[in-house]
Design a protein around this motif. Structure first.
Motif, PDB file in Angstrom:
ATOM      1  N   ILE A 167       5.591  20.569   1.289  1.00  0.00           N
ATOM      2  CA  ILE A 167       6.224  19.360   0.746  1.00  0.00           C
ATOM      3  C   ILE A 167       5.408  18.854  -0.441  1.00  0.00           C
ATOM      4  N   ARG A 168       6.056  18.758  -1.588  1.00  0.00           N
ATOM      5  CA  ARG A 168       5.364  18.341  -2.808  1.00  0.00           C
ATOM      6  C   ARG A 168       5.648  16.897  -3.204  1.00  0.00           C
ATOM      7  N   ASP A 169       6.758  16.367  -2.736  1.00  0.00           N
ATOM      8  CA  ASP A 169       7.200  15.049  -3.207  1.00  0.00           C
ATOM      9  C   ASP A 169       7.298  14.068  -2.045  1.00  0.00           C
ATOM     10  N   PRO A 186      -1.825  16.523   5.857  1.00  0.00           N
ATOM     11  CA  PRO A 186      -2.010  17.946   6.181  1.00  0.00           C
ATOM     12  C   PRO A 186      -0.729  18.645   6.610  1.00  0.00           C
ATOM     13  N   ARG A 187       0.133  17.964   7.348  1.00  0.00           N
ATOM     14  CA  ARG A 187       1.391  18.568   7.775  1.00  0.00           C
ATOM     15  C   ARG A 187       2.288  18.828   6.569  1.00  0.00           C
ATOM     16  N   TYR A 203       0.853  -1.187   0.000  1.00  0.00           N
ATOM     17  CA  TYR A 203       0.000   0.000   0.000  1.00  0.00           C
ATOM     18  C   TYR A 203       0.887   1.235   0.000  1.00  0.00           C
ATOM     19  N   LYS A 204       0.564   2.164  -0.909  1.00  0.00           N
ATOM     20  CA  LYS A 204       1.355   3.387  -1.050  1.00  0.00           C
ATOM     21  C   LYS A 204       0.464   4.604  -0.847  1.00  0.00           C
ATOM     22  N   LEU A 205       0.903   5.512   0.022  1.00  0.00           N
ATOM     23  CA  LEU A 205       0.144   6.720   0.338  1.00  0.00           C
ATOM     24  C   LEU A 205       0.994   7.953   0.030  1.00  0.00           C
ATOM     25  N   PRO A 206       0.622   8.744  -0.974  1.00  0.00           N
ATOM     26  CA  PRO A 206       1.397   9.945  -1.299  1.00  0.00           C
ATOM     27  C   PRO A 206       1.375  10.949  -0.149  1.00  0.00           C
ATOM     28  N   LEU A 207       2.495  11.622   0.065  1.00  0.00           N
ATOM     29  CA  LEU A 207       2.571  12.596   1.146  1.00  0.00           C
ATOM     30  C   LEU A 207       1.722  13.829   0.878  1.00  0.00           C
ATOM     31  N   LYS A 208       1.417  14.106  -0.384  1.00  0.00           N
ATOM     32  CA  LYS A 208       0.685  15.319  -0.707  1.00  0.00           C
ATOM     33  C   LYS A 208      -0.702  15.335  -0.082  1.00  0.00           C
ATOM     34  N   SER A 209      -1.194  14.167   0.383  1.00  0.00           N
ATOM     35  CA  SER A 209      -2.488  14.121   1.058  1.00  0.00           C
ATOM     36  C   SER A 209      -2.370  14.383   2.559  1.00  0.00           C
ATOM     37  N   SER A 213       4.277  11.698  10.501  1.00  0.00           N
ATOM     38  CA  SER A 213       4.166  10.317  10.967  1.00  0.00           C
ATOM     39  C   SER A 213       2.728   9.828  10.903  1.00  0.00           C
ATOM     40  N   GLY A 214       1.774  10.759  10.826  1.00  0.00           N
ATOM     41  CA  GLY A 214       0.384  10.349  10.685  1.00  0.00           C
ATOM     42  C   GLY A 214       0.134   9.561   9.416  1.00  0.00           C
TER      43      GLY A 214
END
Length: 477
Positions: free
Chosen positions: A406-408, A399-400, A391-397, A463-464
């Motif tokens: 942070i875009r990448d 809130p922090r 499972y992969k979760l992009p950081l752009k989602s 870390s969330g």
């Protein structure tokens, strides 16, 4: 009545890098008579010319990037020109001052480590050492009167001699224009155009750093992408960031030679193309410092590359000789070297020991953003070597991440199919080296994604994304 006292176990450590340092400390802690032989300074190349200075340089590069990107957060820097109108100043890097600072930090760290060994009761001998069979080390020390020799008898020997940069005959470093990564810290100004040969960890880290410091950088990669062997998604993110920041990445290209010119260098590729630059960094791997130190005479087995064969407690083919760090055939990481050093001495002295499990080792690449990994990889799962869900979760989602601009980056989890046990993960983010710890703990302790998801993380925090990814992999009972 006469009493016989048991003699202290004698431990001799050859090399004072992370592995040798930890071995010496562990031996002293367990009451052994410990002698450490080191030729250049406690901490070895990891502290003096590699990890400490390079990561200090990267910290400066990160600060430079933060200033450059501050405008995205609404922070603007202006000074008043002669007409009184605001003028946006340029960001300047005083590389001479930067290198002076980081080499000072390296020396201080070395001195602190030496002081710690002395406090623990370790005897330190400065000089070139080599094995004399399996029970002693001969140390040669240069003095005004000539060369003195010291023989260190030992019941247990730990070899931790490290490695050095690989040198190609067609691109021999001169320390001025053609450089290894140990020679970069003599530069007084930021290179106008730095050619980096090699897109592995070292090449990618320095290419990233010098781009941030203001150099034009050309990265020569013999593979399809930078960081071959790393997570493909992570490498893709880094390569895109490199190109967006103005770096020229030459994929599927191989340098045939690098020669110095009157005021720079010329790199010639195997296809005939040439690249002109002001400096060239050769980052084409390393060679273990195992030649000529008596290993063959002592019966210690080495690989074809010269690395010492060790088992999971860092023991070599000779029962009382152990090896730790980059000179061994284990992972070339300072954290692994330290663990090997401790494990070797604990095992030699009969203390409780957990054999090293390389699958649990977390590692980090200090590009911008960083790449941290632990456990099984996606490639191994896709090839059927390990059974797992991804499972992969992009950081752009996150809130922090939005607040920090942070875009990448992303968080990727691997969990055992059926049980949900965390078997690995990848994090691409600023300070990924810090964020990977919860996943390393989960892999070590065999936690499930549900157990990770139940941990409370701060809102908002990067870390969330770890608990969010774990929650998405919930195992339905």
């Amino acid at each position: 009545m006469a009493y016989e006292f048991e003699r202290k176990q004698r431990i001799a450590v050859l090399g004072g890098g992370p592995g040798g340092y930890e071995a010496a400390l562990a031996g002293a802690q367990l009451g052994a008579d410990v002698t450490l032989v080191e030729r250049s300074g406690v901490g070895g190349s990891a502290v003096i010319t590699d990890v400490v200075p390079s990561k200090s340089l990267i910290a400066t590069a990160e600060a430079t990037n933060s200033l450059a990107e501050a405008a995205d957060l609404g922070v603007q820097f202006f000074s008043r020109g002669e007409t009184g109108k605001p003028v946006r100043p340029e960001i300047a890097v005083n590389l001479a001052a930067v290198n002076k600072r980081l080499m000072g930090l390296a020396r201080q760290q070395s001195e602190d480590m030496r002081a710690e060994l002395v406090r623990a009761g370790v005897r330190i001998v400065t000089g070139e050492g080599r094995l004399d069979g399996s029970s002693a080390i001969i140390v040669s020390t240069s003095k005004d009167s000539g060369t003195d020799f010291d023989r260190v008898e030992a019941d247990t020997i730990v070899v931790a001699v490290g490695a050095r940069p690989r040198v190609l005959p067609s691109a021999v470093p001169d320390g001025e224009r053609i450089l290894t990564w140990t020679q970069l810290y003599d530069l007084q100004t930021v290179p106008s155009h730095l050619i980096v040969v090699g897109s592995g960890v070292t090449g990618a880290e320095f290419a990233s750093a010098y781009t941030a410091l203001g150099s034009k950088v050309t990265l020569i990669s013999s593979r399809d992408q930078v960081l071959p062997g790393e997570d493909a998604d992570a490498a893709h993110v880094i390569e895109n960031v490199f190109k967006r920041n103005g770096m020229q990445v030459l994929s599927k290209s191989r340098a045939e030679s690098v020669v110095r010119t009157e005021d720079g260098v010329v790199a010639t590729l195997t296809d005939g193309r040439t690249i002109e630059g002001s400096h060239c960094l050769m980052a084409v791997g390393s060679v273990p410092n195992t030649s000529g130190i008596g290993l063959e005479e002592a019966g210690v087995q080495v690989t074809n590359s010269g690395n010492i064969r060790v088992n999971r407690v860092a023991r070599t083919s000779i029962p009382n000789i152990y090896a730790a760090g980059d000179c061994s055939d284990s992972l070339p990481l300072a954290s692994v070297a330290s663990m090997q050093g401790r494990t070797a001495v604990f095992h030699a002295m009969g203390d409780a020991v957990n054999p090293i499990e390389l699958r649990n080792v977390s590692s980090n690449i200090f590009t911008q953003p960083e790449i941290a990994t632990v456990g099984w990889s996606q490639k191994q799962i896709e090839e059927g070597i390990a059974q797992g869900d991804i499972y992969k979760l992009p950081l752009k989602s996150n809130p922090r991440a939005k607040m920090l601009g942070i875009r990448d980056g992303f968080v990727k989890l691997f969990a055992r199919t059926g049980s949900g046990t965390v078997i690995g993960g990848v994090i691409v983010a600023p300070r990924a080296s810090e964020l990977i710890f919860p996943l390393a703990l989960a892999v070590e302790q065999r936690l499930t994604v549900d157990q990770v998801a139940r941990a409370f993380t701060v809102y908002p925090s990067l870390s969330g994304s770890i608990t969010d990814a774990a929650r998405a992999m919930h195992i339905v009972l």
